[in-house]
Design a protein around this motif. Structure first.
Motif, PDB file in Angstrom:
ATOM      1  N   GLN A 189       0.916  -1.336   0.009  1.00 49.77           N
ATOM      2  CA  GLN A 189      -0.148   0.121  -0.144  1.00 49.77           C
ATOM      3  C   GLN A 189       0.813   0.976  -0.044  1.00 49.77           C
ATOM      4  OE1 GLN A 189      -2.774  -0.548   3.326  1.00 49.77           O
ATOM      5  NE2 GLN A 189      -4.196  -1.098   1.968  1.00 49.77           N
ATOM      6  N   GLU A 217      -2.295  -0.927  -3.840  1.00 50.75           N
ATOM      7  CA  GLU A 217      -3.304  -0.079  -3.379  1.00 50.75           C
ATOM      8  C   GLU A 217      -2.677   1.265  -3.011  1.00 50.75           C
ATOM      9  OE1 GLU A 217      -6.190  -3.434  -1.496  1.00 50.75           O
ATOM     10  OE2 GLU A 217      -5.154  -2.109  -0.233  1.00 50.75           O
ATOM     11  N   ASN A 220      -3.567  -2.631   5.455  1.00 50.29           N
ATOM     12  CA  ASN A 220      -4.584  -3.624   5.472  1.00 50.29           C
ATOM     13  C   ASN A 220      -4.220  -4.817   4.706  1.00 50.29           C
ATOM     14  OD1 ASN A 220      -5.875  -1.784   6.573  1.00 50.29           O
ATOM     15  ND2 ASN A 220      -7.154  -1.028   4.715  1.00 50.29           N
ATOM     16  N   THR A 221      -3.084  -4.996   4.088  1.00 50.64           N
ATOM     17  CA  THR A 221      -2.812  -6.059   3.142  1.00 50.64           C
ATOM     18  C   THR A 221      -1.412  -6.723   3.409  1.00 50.64           C
ATOM     19  OG1 THR A 221      -2.012  -5.025   1.346  1.00 50.64           O
ATOM     20  CG2 THR A 221      -4.459  -5.238   1.269  1.00 50.64           C
ATOM     21  N   TRP A 240      -4.045 -10.581  -0.320  1.00 50.86           N
ATOM     22  CA  TRP A 240      -4.764 -10.778   0.930  1.00 50.86           C
ATOM     23  C   TRP A 240      -4.915  -9.693   1.818  1.00 50.86           C
ATOM     24  CZ3 TRP A 240      -1.524 -14.322  -1.302  1.00 50.86           C
ATOM     25  CH2 TRP A 240      -2.049 -15.464  -1.854  1.00 50.86           C
ATOM     26  N   ASP A 241      -6.136  -9.786   2.720  1.00 52.77           N
ATOM     27  CA  ASP A 241      -6.595  -8.563   3.599  1.00 52.77           C
ATOM     28  C   ASP A 241      -5.756  -9.063   4.908  1.00 52.77           C
ATOM     29  OD1 ASP A 241      -7.779  -6.654   2.211  1.00 52.77           O
ATOM     30  OD2 ASP A 241      -9.212  -8.281   1.744  1.00 52.77           O
ATOM     31  N   GLN A 254     -13.384  -9.230   6.555  1.00 45.06           N
ATOM     32  CA  GLN A 254     -14.142  -8.813   5.458  1.00 45.06           C
ATOM     33  C   GLN A 254     -15.077  -7.819   6.051  1.00 45.06           C
ATOM     34  OE1 GLN A 254     -14.331  -9.714   2.140  1.00 45.06           O
ATOM     35  NE2 GLN A 254     -15.446  -7.781   1.889  1.00 45.06           N
ATOM     36  N   ARG A 292     -13.005  -4.631   6.362  1.00 44.29           N
ATOM     37  CA  ARG A 292     -12.639  -4.288   4.967  1.00 44.29           C
ATOM     38  C   ARG A 292     -13.700  -3.454   4.370  1.00 44.29           C
ATOM     39  NH1 ARG A 292     -12.651  -5.321  -0.418  1.00 44.29           N
ATOM     40  NH2 ARG A 292     -10.713  -5.285  -1.379  1.00 44.29           N
ATOM     41  N   TRP A 330     -13.220   0.478   3.261  1.00 45.60           N
ATOM     42  CA  TRP A 330     -13.376   0.921   1.706  1.00 45.60           C
ATOM     43  C   TRP A 330     -14.599   1.721   1.561  1.00 45.60           C
ATOM     44  CZ3 TRP A 330     -10.880  -0.607  -2.886  1.00 45.60           C
ATOM     45  CH2 TRP A 330      -9.687  -1.181  -2.614  1.00 45.60           C
ATOM     46  N   ASN A 389      -7.653 -10.904  10.322  1.00 46.73           N
ATOM     47  CA  ASN A 389      -7.619 -12.007   9.466  1.00 46.73           C
ATOM     48  C   ASN A 389      -6.582 -12.981   9.730  1.00 46.73           C
ATOM     49  OD1 ASN A 389      -8.400 -13.779   7.279  1.00 46.73           O
ATOM     50  ND2 ASN A 389      -7.657 -12.261   5.838  1.00 46.73           N
TER      51      ASN A 389
END
Length: 401
Positions: A158, A227, A306-307, A313-314, A318, A321, A325, A346
């Motif tokens: 990111q 991202e 976040n990834t 993958w995060d 979910q 996320r 977002w 996660n």
């Protein structure tokens, strides 16, 4: 054979295929949508593309209509070959000049847009971007831009930038050609080994903007994502300050065991700024001795992202996320800066990654089969960690924020 029925089936299959292609281009949630620009450069591309698409559409309809008319009118009915006549000079000249005029009309705004996209005089922030199999490194050099950066910041996955600010990206690659593409912020730019290519990027408002490597670069090309995270000025200053904070060893027993496991198993490739060995000597990773590109993601403050694993993958579940977002721009910064907490961690995907990274993300994991790399890995190998080591590492990694 019944020709009319065969012809009908063929037309039906063609119509079905065309409908399938049309439906495949539809999506309710398309974070990489070039028709939804969120920055000045992307807006210029969008403004240029629609008139050109309209012109191309009109020309296409006219050409298809004329061809269809001629095919139907002059289809073979068993007559003798018609009398051949010389062409019409006026029509031939006209059909030569008209396309030339159309191309000139398209070329003028296209060249103007390309020149504007490559005007870097007003950029206020510099980020060095390096592609490698199969992740992106983002390096913020010491500079007056970006509100002032006094020490280098290195991260991955990111790229965090100040919103409403022109950012100059200086890109290259450590192995093969990659292509950096954040559709809502700008077009594609190849990252080529031994060269530095520039790209200007700007986001109108805070948020996350998804991207994808757009040049086939090997086995896990489809898993090489990235991202851009845009923050308002105050939140960006908070992010910078956090990235430059001094390292502190964890105090929990399991996290301390995880720190030791990290030093023993991971620190050869992955850097955590400020971490030391048992004698207090700073540990500097040497990924150049382990992996072909000569680098591995810097894991300092990992849980502020976040990834992981090339943004494939995060690190958050979910529900979290979706909350981040879909956040309002005024609320986004606080949600993003909260990082990863136990309640929305996660764990499943990160645990699977630590258990066997090449199984989760296809990579060239057998150095004995990599003669062209002198036995160095492409990607992360299977470290054969025990479940207890993975538990300890997860407790430690959660402290990196």
């Amino acid at each position: 054979m019944n020709l009319p029925n065969a012809r009908g089936r063929t037309m039906g299959f063609a119509a079905l295929a065309a409908a399938g292609l049309f439906v495949a281009g539809c999506a309710q949630n398309a974070p990489q949508d070039t028709t939804d620009p969120a920055g000045e450069s992307a807006q210029m591309i969008y403004d240029l593309s629609w008139p050109i698409f309209a012109i191309a559409g009109i020309v296409g309809v006219l050409v298809i209509s004329v061809i269809t008319f001629v095919v139907i009118r002059d289809r073979d009915r068993g007559q003798p070959i018609p009398e051949q006549t010389h062409g019409k000079p006026i029509l031939e000249i006209g059909l030569t000049i008209l396309p030339a005029l159309i191309l000139i009309g398209v070329a003028i705004p296209t060249v103007g847009t390309l020149m504007a996209l490559n005007d870097y005089d007003d950029t206020e922030c510099v980020v060095n971007v390096t592609g490698q199999q199969w992740w992106w490194e983002f390096d913020y050099p010491v500079q007056d831009g970006c509100g002032g950066i006094t020490e280098p910041i290195v991260t991955s996955g990111q790229m965090v930038i100040p919103a409403d600010t022109d950012v100059l990206i200086r890109g290259t690659s450590r192995d093969v050609i990659h292509s950096f593409w954040i559709p809502r912020l700008n077009g594609k730019r190849d990252m080529v080994p031994g060269r530095v290519h520039s790209l200007k990027m700007q986001a109108d408002e805070p948020g996350i903007y998804a991207g994808q490597c757009a040049e086939f670069c090997g086995l896990s090309h489809a898993n090489m994502r990235m991202e851009v995270v845009a923050l308002n000025d105050g939140d960006f200053e908070t992010w910078k300050a956090n990235q430059l904070e001094d390292y502190e060893s964890p105090i929990g027993e399991q996290a301390l065991a995880g720190e030791a496991a990290f030093v023993a198993n991971c620190s050869r490739c992955h850097q955590v700024d400020g971490i030391t060995d048992a004698d207090g000597v700073p540990i500097v990773s040497r990924p150049d001795l382990q992996v072909y590109p000569g680098a591995a993601p810097n894991l300092t403050n990992l849980m502020t992202r976040n990834t992981f694993a090339g943004a494939s993958w995060d690190l958050i579940d979910q529900d979290r996320r979706d909350e981040v977002w879909n956040a309002d721009p005024d609320e986004f910064g606080a949600l993003y800066l909260a990082g990863v907490e136990d309640s929305w961690f996660n764990e499943i995907d990160l645990r699977e990654w630590l258990r066997n990274a090449p199984l989760k993300k296809p990579m060239y994991a057998d150095p004995l089969q990599l003669d062209e790399t002198d036995g160095l890995y492409r990607g992360m190998p299977n470290l054969a960690l025990s479940e207890d080591q993975i538990d300890d590492l997860l407790a430690y990694l959660l402290e990196l924020k």
